[in-house]
Design an enzyme around this catalytic site. Structure first.
Site, PDB file in Angstrom:
ATOM      1  N   ARG A 253     -10.277  -4.367  10.516  1.00  0.00           N
ATOM      2  CA  ARG A 253     -11.177  -4.185   9.210  1.00  0.00           C
ATOM      3  C   ARG A 253     -11.969  -5.280   9.323  1.00  0.00           C
ATOM      4  O   ARG A 253     -11.321  -6.443   8.753  1.00  0.00           O
ATOM      5  CB  ARG A 253     -10.720  -3.551   8.248  1.00  0.00           C
ATOM      6  CG  ARG A 253     -10.269  -2.021   8.508  1.00  0.00           C
ATOM      7  CD  ARG A 253      -9.836  -1.165   7.226  1.00  0.00           C
ATOM      8  NE  ARG A 253      -9.114  -0.066   7.717  1.00  0.00           N
ATOM      9  CZ  ARG A 253      -8.447   0.741   7.065  1.00  0.00           C
ATOM     10  NH1 ARG A 253      -8.500   0.622   5.576  1.00  0.00           N
ATOM     11  NH2 ARG A 253      -8.011   1.968   7.505  1.00  0.00           N
TER      12      ARG A 253
ATOM     13  N   ARG B  22      -4.079  -7.418   2.370  1.00  0.00           N
ATOM     14  CA  ARG B  22      -5.361  -7.103   2.932  1.00  0.00           C
ATOM     15  C   ARG B  22      -5.780  -7.992   4.233  1.00  0.00           C
ATOM     16  O   ARG B  22      -6.233  -9.164   3.769  1.00  0.00           O
ATOM     17  CB  ARG B  22      -6.434  -7.183   1.811  1.00  0.00           C
ATOM     18  CG  ARG B  22      -7.834  -6.562   2.177  1.00  0.00           C
ATOM     19  CD  ARG B  22      -8.660  -6.566   1.100  1.00  0.00           C
ATOM     20  NE  ARG B  22      -8.257  -5.918  -0.126  1.00  0.00           N
ATOM     21  CZ  ARG B  22      -8.461  -4.739  -0.320  1.00  0.00           C
ATOM     22  NH1 ARG B  22      -8.989  -3.973   0.535  1.00  0.00           N
ATOM     23  NH2 ARG B  22      -7.866  -3.966  -1.401  1.00  0.00           N
TER      24      ARG B  22
ATOM     25  N   GLU C  62      -1.356   0.666  -3.196  1.00  0.00           N
ATOM     26  CA  GLU C  62      -1.520   1.719  -2.238  1.00  0.00           C
ATOM     27  C   GLU C  62      -0.974   1.487  -0.906  1.00  0.00           C
ATOM     28  O   GLU C  62      -0.992   0.288  -0.212  1.00  0.00           O
ATOM     29  CB  GLU C  62      -3.000   1.670  -1.884  1.00  0.00           C
ATOM     30  CG  GLU C  62      -3.339   2.934  -0.663  1.00  0.00           C
ATOM     31  CD  GLU C  62      -4.961   2.974  -0.393  1.00  0.00           C
ATOM     32  OE1 GLU C  62      -5.691   2.351  -1.132  1.00  0.00           O
ATOM     33  OE2 GLU C  62      -5.143   3.280   0.711  1.00  0.00           O
TER      34      GLU C  62
ATOM     35  N   SER D 139      -2.542   6.900   2.271  1.00  0.00           N
ATOM     36  CA  SER D 139      -3.897   7.555   1.920  1.00  0.00           C
ATOM     37  C   SER D 139      -3.892   8.820   2.648  1.00  0.00           C
ATOM     38  O   SER D 139      -3.914   8.732   3.805  1.00  0.00           O
ATOM     39  CB  SER D 139      -5.228   6.790   1.758  1.00  0.00           C
ATOM     40  OG  SER D 139      -6.086   7.428   1.062  1.00  0.00           O
TER      41      SER D 139
ATOM     42  N   ARG E  25       1.947  -3.447   4.807  1.00  0.00           N
ATOM     43  CA  ARG E  25       2.340  -3.115   3.367  1.00  0.00           C
ATOM     44  C   ARG E  25       3.615  -2.659   3.037  1.00  0.00           C
ATOM     45  O   ARG E  25       4.359  -3.077   2.164  1.00  0.00           O
ATOM     46  CB  ARG E  25       1.412  -2.242   2.775  1.00  0.00           C
ATOM     47  CG  ARG E  25      -0.182  -2.843   2.561  1.00  0.00           C
ATOM     48  CD  ARG E  25      -0.770  -1.988   1.892  1.00  0.00           C
ATOM     49  NE  ARG E  25      -2.202  -2.596   1.748  1.00  0.00           N
ATOM     50  CZ  ARG E  25      -3.365  -2.174   1.191  1.00  0.00           C
ATOM     51  NH1 ARG E  25      -3.127  -1.120   0.356  1.00  0.00           N
ATOM     52  NH2 ARG E  25      -4.507  -2.928   1.074  1.00  0.00           N
TER      53      ARG E  25
END
Length: 432
Positions: A269, A284, A356, A359, A398
């Site tokens: 990303r 991130r 988070e 999802s 994560r």
RNA sequence: GGUGAGGUGGCCGAGUGGUCGAAGGCGCACGCCUGGAAAGUGUGUAUACGGCAACGUAUCGAGGGUUCAAAUCCCUCCCUCACCGCCA
């Protein structure tokens, strides 16, 4: 993509439903464009029909022995004129059609009734909590401090090799990272009925359009510098869901509860627009690993399927004994293509908050319509759109962060959760 | 990368300019036959858009072109298969 018929039927209701996610549907613009499309269609179709009729007559006359020129003259001397008008009219019809298509592709999915009102993360509604955040009788460190202290985590060398938002891991930490992937895949394939699937990490534009990343979110993606419009995948959702693109599944292929795929991939990303956000550590990154769950189900089953799928992701957190909470995303926070999304947020002592880690979304027929993913409904005998769902099960980087922070010891070592012992040989602590 | 052969309906496969949305077969659905089944046999069986409907239009890998007319001819691209080269 929304069903254009549904918009036509009740544009105001659609617009109102989209307000919940802060999207304004320009009803007038839609209706004008749709009317233009219809007129252009009718006009060009009439001319095409005329040409077809005339051409058939020419063919018949020639078949009866008439010369080509005479046949043409007898049928209609203005055929050539029609031909040029057809060109302009079909061209216009095509253009209007494309404009309408573009508009449709830019409209997000309609949020489910369960989706709470709200504009930001703060408006998400917590629906469940599992586990108790641990208490520490020493000052807690975050995962960066922990990983660096044991000499197994290094962002500086990653920055040298590439740049910011990358990580290098060494030794047992790298092994733990790999173990997590195996662990997650094993649970989902052995206990939750998923079929493991390996897919390309590079995809084309059609696939990205199918799942909804394109055309609107190109800036989030890494595009390859080649002439074939390839992109690195931002999530396994893209290649895995597109397995169903342009396909019609037999009812039997869907089994009891649909098709389930579990897939480990790296994800890439660009994180454009998140400058300065989560700059420390592995939260991130431009590159991270994820085990993704994807389901293709009958429309009547997707609501229940989302509950099941979310439960599958929760099992991983529970087996790892990581405290988490489950929230339902509000209208302002839910993704473009999703109808309803649960986020699972893991407790991070180093940040003293829930973050988070998964999802899980039901997309209804939104993605299926974009990619023409269908099944043959035995009740009607007709091909009908499937419903698609996916969820992280889990984000591996994560999860690693969560283990480091939740299992840290006073001496700076990190205990390995029992569930991972079979994957770690005789290693029970990191840095021990 | 080179050479050659191909991409047609749920599947296989015919079709090289005109009544072709497309023969034939398989599969599927319904009927006949049968005590029941198999075999046999008859009929039907793509998708999208527009229309109350009759029906119309589009779609034969994708895009462009030639023509009154394209699945069929020409150009470009993509993909598949075979052989060669290279390579993990």
């Amino acid at each position: 993509m929304l069903d254009i018929k549904a918009i036509r039927q009740n544009p105001e209701a659609v617009a109102q439903a989209l307000e919940k996610r802060g999207f304004t549907l320009d009803v007038d613009a839609f209706e004008q464009l749709d009317a233009r499309r219809k007129q252009a269609d009718i006009d060009s179709q009439n001319l095409l029909a005329e040409r077809k009729r005339a051409s058939k007559q020419v063919g018949q006359l020639i078949g009866q022995g008439m010369s080509v020129d005479d046949a043409k003259a007898q049928v209609n001397e203005t055929l050539e004129k029609i031909a040029s008008r057809i060109d302009t009219l079909t061209e216009e019809a095509k253009q209007v059609q494309a404009q309408l298509e573009d508009m449709l592709l830019g409209i997000p999915n309609i949020p489910d009734e369960d989706v709470p009102q709200g504009s930001t993360e703060a408006d998400n509604r917590e629906v469940a909590r599992w586990g108790e955040p641990g208490t520490f009788d020493f000052p807690v460190k975050d995962h960066v401090a922990l990983g660096e202290a044991i000499g197994q985590l290094d962002s500086d060398v990653a920055a040298k090799i590439t740049g910011s938002r990358f990580t290098v891991m060494y030794g047992e930490l790298a092994r733990l990272h790999r173990a997590l992937i195996q662990f997650m895949l094993d649970i989902h394939t052995r206990e939750h009925g998923y079929r493991e699937i390996y897919v390309p990490y590079i995809v084309n534009q059609d696939s990205l359009r199918g799942t909804g990343q394109l055309p609107k979110f190109e800036e989030d993606l890494f595009k390859l510098r080649a002439d074939n419009d390839y992109y690195l995948i931002p999530t396994a959702e893209v290649p895995v869901t597109n397995v169903a693109r342009d396909r019609i599944f037999d009812d039997g292929e869907l089994g009891e509860e649909g098709v389930r795929f579990a897939c480990h991939t790296p994800c890439f990303r660009s994180e454009a627009g998140s400058y300065g956000k989560d700059t420390r550590g592995m939260i991130r990154q431009h590159q991270f690993e994820k085990v993704e769950l994807v389901q293709l189900v009958r429309p009547s089953d997707s609501t229940a399927a989302l509950e099941r799928l979310t439960g599958h992701a929760e099992v991983i957190l529970q087996r790892l004994e990581l405290p988490y909470r489950k929230v339902i995303l509000c209208g302002g926070d839910i993704g473009f293509s999703a109808r309803k999304t649960y986020d699972l947020e893991v407790w991070l002592p180093g940040q003293d908050t829930y973050r988070e880690i998964s999802s899980c979304s039901n997309f209804g027929d939104y993605q299926a319509r974009r990619m023409q993913a269908r099944w043959r409904n035995p009740a009607t005998g007709k091909p009908e759109l499937l419903h698609t769902l996916n969820g992280s099960g889990l984000a591996v980087g994560r999860t690693l962060v969560a283990i480091l922070e939740n299992y840290q010891q006073a001496d700076g070592t990190i205990r390995i959760p029992a569930a991972l012992h079979p994957y770690m040989g005789d290693v029970t602590h990191l840095g021990g």
